[in-house]
Write a protein that holds these residues in place. Structure first.
Motif, PDB file in Angstrom:
ATOM      1  N   SER A  79       0.865  -1.174   0.000  1.00  0.00           N
ATOM      2  CA  SER A  79       0.000   0.000   0.000  1.00  0.00           C
ATOM      3  C   SER A  79       0.899   1.220   0.000  1.00  0.00           C
ATOM      4  CB  SER A  79      -0.899   0.014   1.236  1.00  0.00           C
ATOM      5  OG  SER A  79      -1.668   1.206   1.236  1.00  0.00           O
ATOM      6  N   MET A  80       0.533   2.238  -0.759  1.00  0.00           N
ATOM      7  CA  MET A  80       1.392   3.424  -0.819  1.00  0.00           C
ATOM      8  C   MET A  80       1.053   4.427   0.272  1.00  0.00           C
ATOM      9  SD  MET A  80       0.164   5.604  -4.099  1.00  0.00           S
ATOM     10  CE  MET A  80      -1.443   6.392  -4.187  1.00  0.00           C
TER      11      MET A  80
ATOM     12  N   ALA B 231       9.148   0.773   0.568  1.00  0.00           N
ATOM     13  CA  ALA B 231       8.951   2.226   0.474  1.00  0.00           C
ATOM     14  C   ALA B 231       8.456   2.583  -0.925  1.00  0.00           C
ATOM     15  CB  ALA B 231      10.259   2.942   0.753  1.00  0.00           C
ATOM     16  N   PRO B 232       7.384   3.372  -1.027  1.00  0.00           N
ATOM     17  CA  PRO B 232       6.950   3.824  -2.351  1.00  0.00           C
ATOM     18  C   PRO B 232       7.998   4.768  -2.943  1.00  0.00           C
ATOM     19  CG  PRO B 232       5.284   4.265  -0.668  1.00  0.00           C
ATOM     20  CD  PRO B 232       6.542   3.891   0.037  1.00  0.00           C
ATOM     21  N   VAL B 233       8.277   4.620  -4.198  1.00  0.00           N
ATOM     22  CA  VAL B 233       9.256   5.509  -4.843  1.00  0.00           C
ATOM     23  C   VAL B 233       8.599   6.253  -5.993  1.00  0.00           C
ATOM     24  CG1 VAL B 233      11.259   4.123  -4.215  1.00  0.00           C
ATOM     25  CG2 VAL B 233      10.041   3.628  -6.332  1.00  0.00           C
ATOM     26  N   ARG B 234       9.214   7.368  -6.367  1.00  0.00           N
ATOM     27  CA  ARG B 234       8.784   8.183  -7.507  1.00  0.00           C
ATOM     28  C   ARG B 234       7.376   8.748  -7.349  1.00  0.00           C
ATOM     29  NH1 ARG B 234      11.043   3.955 -10.833  1.00  0.00           N
ATOM     30  NH2 ARG B 234      13.069   4.557 -11.663  1.00  0.00           N
TER      31      ARG B 234
ATOM     32  N   LEU C   7      -3.589  10.184  -9.426  1.00  0.00           N
ATOM     33  CA  LEU C   7      -2.196  10.172  -8.945  1.00  0.00           C
ATOM     34  C   LEU C   7      -1.455   8.954  -9.495  1.00  0.00           C
ATOM     35  CD1 LEU C   7      -0.244  11.665  -6.879  1.00  0.00           C
ATOM     36  CD2 LEU C   7      -0.889   9.876  -5.264  1.00  0.00           C
ATOM     37  N   LEU C   8      -2.124   7.810  -9.509  1.00  0.00           N
ATOM     38  CA  LEU C   8      -1.495   6.592 -10.030  1.00  0.00           C
ATOM     39  C   LEU C   8      -1.246   6.699 -11.534  1.00  0.00           C
ATOM     40  CD1 LEU C   8      -3.418   3.866  -7.986  1.00  0.00           C
ATOM     41  CD2 LEU C   8      -1.026   4.536  -7.744  1.00  0.00           C
ATOM     42  N   ARG C   9      -2.160   7.350 -12.258  1.00  0.00           N
ATOM     43  CA  ARG C   9      -1.935   7.563 -13.694  1.00  0.00           C
ATOM     44  C   ARG C   9      -0.712   8.454 -13.902  1.00  0.00           C
ATOM     45  NH1 ARG C   9      -7.587   7.723 -13.960  1.00  0.00           N
ATOM     46  NH2 ARG C   9      -7.651   9.990 -13.836  1.00  0.00           N
ATOM     47  N   GLN C  10      -0.613   9.492 -13.053  1.00  0.00           N
ATOM     48  CA  GLN C  10       0.538  10.403 -13.134  1.00  0.00           C
ATOM     49  C   GLN C  10       1.837   9.636 -12.855  1.00  0.00           C
ATOM     50  OE1 GLN C  10      -0.065  13.811 -10.592  1.00  0.00           O
ATOM     51  NE2 GLN C  10       1.983  14.618 -10.982  1.00  0.00           N
ATOM     52  N   LEU C  11       1.774   8.732 -11.872  1.00  0.00           N
ATOM     53  CA  LEU C  11       2.943   7.918 -11.536  1.00  0.00           C
ATOM     54  C   LEU C  11       3.320   7.024 -12.715  1.00  0.00           C
ATOM     55  CD1 LEU C  11       4.967   6.838  -9.437  1.00  0.00           C
ATOM     56  CD2 LEU C  11       3.189   5.290  -8.633  1.00  0.00           C
TER      57      LEU C  11
ATOM     58  N   LEU D 260       7.045   6.979 -15.174  1.00  0.00           N
ATOM     59  CA  LEU D 260       8.009   5.878 -15.116  1.00  0.00           C
ATOM     60  C   LEU D 260       8.887   5.880 -16.356  1.00  0.00           C
ATOM     61  CD1 LEU D 260       5.797   2.964 -13.723  1.00  0.00           C
ATOM     62  CD2 LEU D 260       7.515   4.301 -12.512  1.00  0.00           C
ATOM     63  N   PRO D 261      10.168   5.539 -16.194  1.00  0.00           N
ATOM     64  CA  PRO D 261      11.055   5.508 -17.357  1.00  0.00           C
ATOM     65  C   PRO D 261      10.683   4.359 -18.287  1.00  0.00           C
ATOM     66  CG  PRO D 261      12.172   4.676 -15.407  1.00  0.00           C
ATOM     67  CD  PRO D 261      10.851   5.190 -14.953  1.00  0.00           C
TER      68      PRO D 261
END
Lengths: 149, 62
Positions: free
Chosen positions: A32-33, B25-28, B50-54, B58-59
């Motif tokens: 979970s984030m 840990a969530p990154v980016r 937010l998830l779409r933006q993430l 992504l590279p």
């Protein structure tokens, strides 16, 4: 995050961990984030203590539930991660009832965390009933079947 | 043990032996200011964005 939860516990913050991190602490290997906390919606003293602990990290204070349902969920990006404070929860009508049935679980570092009970978690997941809740429901129902909920 | 044609088998296996795994840990994650929502539906809509933006940030793996 352990530091923050220990600070909550030391300050006797009224909170219950819910959502994905609570599922993880029940033993489901799940990502979970964010960290979701259910808090009483109108306990001003509790909100004041929370704001004091989180002071340096908040760009706007945590506030009570508005008379028209505003501020129902409040989200912050902090050094501990994304914190989401829920002032209500589907399937769990009153915070006080959830608090009375709360269970203490432990992080991987043995920090005690007050969590929504398994039964209330299942009720909340069923009420939300989003596609992403289905695996959680399946896991909780299996715990229930095994008498571990 | 092999289990076939049972999508929920993994949940049963996890429930039989629950273990707390460390939280990665969530990154980016994109930076954002605090948000207040009037409902979970409103919050879920924001989180999906937010998830779409993430995903867009992504590279490429090419």
């Amino acid at each position: 995050m352990n530091d923050l939860i220990r600070a909550f516990n030391a300050a006797r913050i009224r909170y219950l961990l819910v959502g994905g991190q609570a599922m993880r602490l029940t033993g489901m290997p799940r990502f979970s984030m964010d960290w979701d906390f259910f808090i009483p919606p109108h306990d001003e003293a509790n909100l004041a203590r929370l704001n004091e602990i989180l002071d340096d990290e908040l760009d706007a204070p945590l506030v009570a539930l508005g008379s028209h349902g505003e501020n129902f969920v409040q989200t912050y990006q902090t050094r501990w991660g994304i914190l989401q404070f829920h002032l209500g929860l589907p399937g769990v009508p009153r915070f006080d009832d959830a608090e009375a049935a709360a269970v203490t679980r432990h992080t991987e570092d043995s920090t005690p965390v007050k969590c929504l009970s398994g039964c209330h978690m299942l009720a909340a997941k069923k009420a939300a009933d989003r596609p992403q809740d289905q695996a959680d429901i399946s896991f909780l129902e299996e715990l229930q079947r095994l008498g571990k909920l | 043990m092999k289990i076939t044609d049972d999508y929920n088998a993994k949940q049963r296996l996890w429930a039989a032996n629950p273990v707390v795994v460390p939280a990665p840990a969530p990154v980016r994650l994109p930076a954002f200011k605090s948000r207040r929502f009037s409902s979970h539906a409103e919050m879920n809509e924001w989180k999906a964005a937010l998830l779409r933006q993430l995903a867009q940030s992504l590279p490429s793996h090419e």
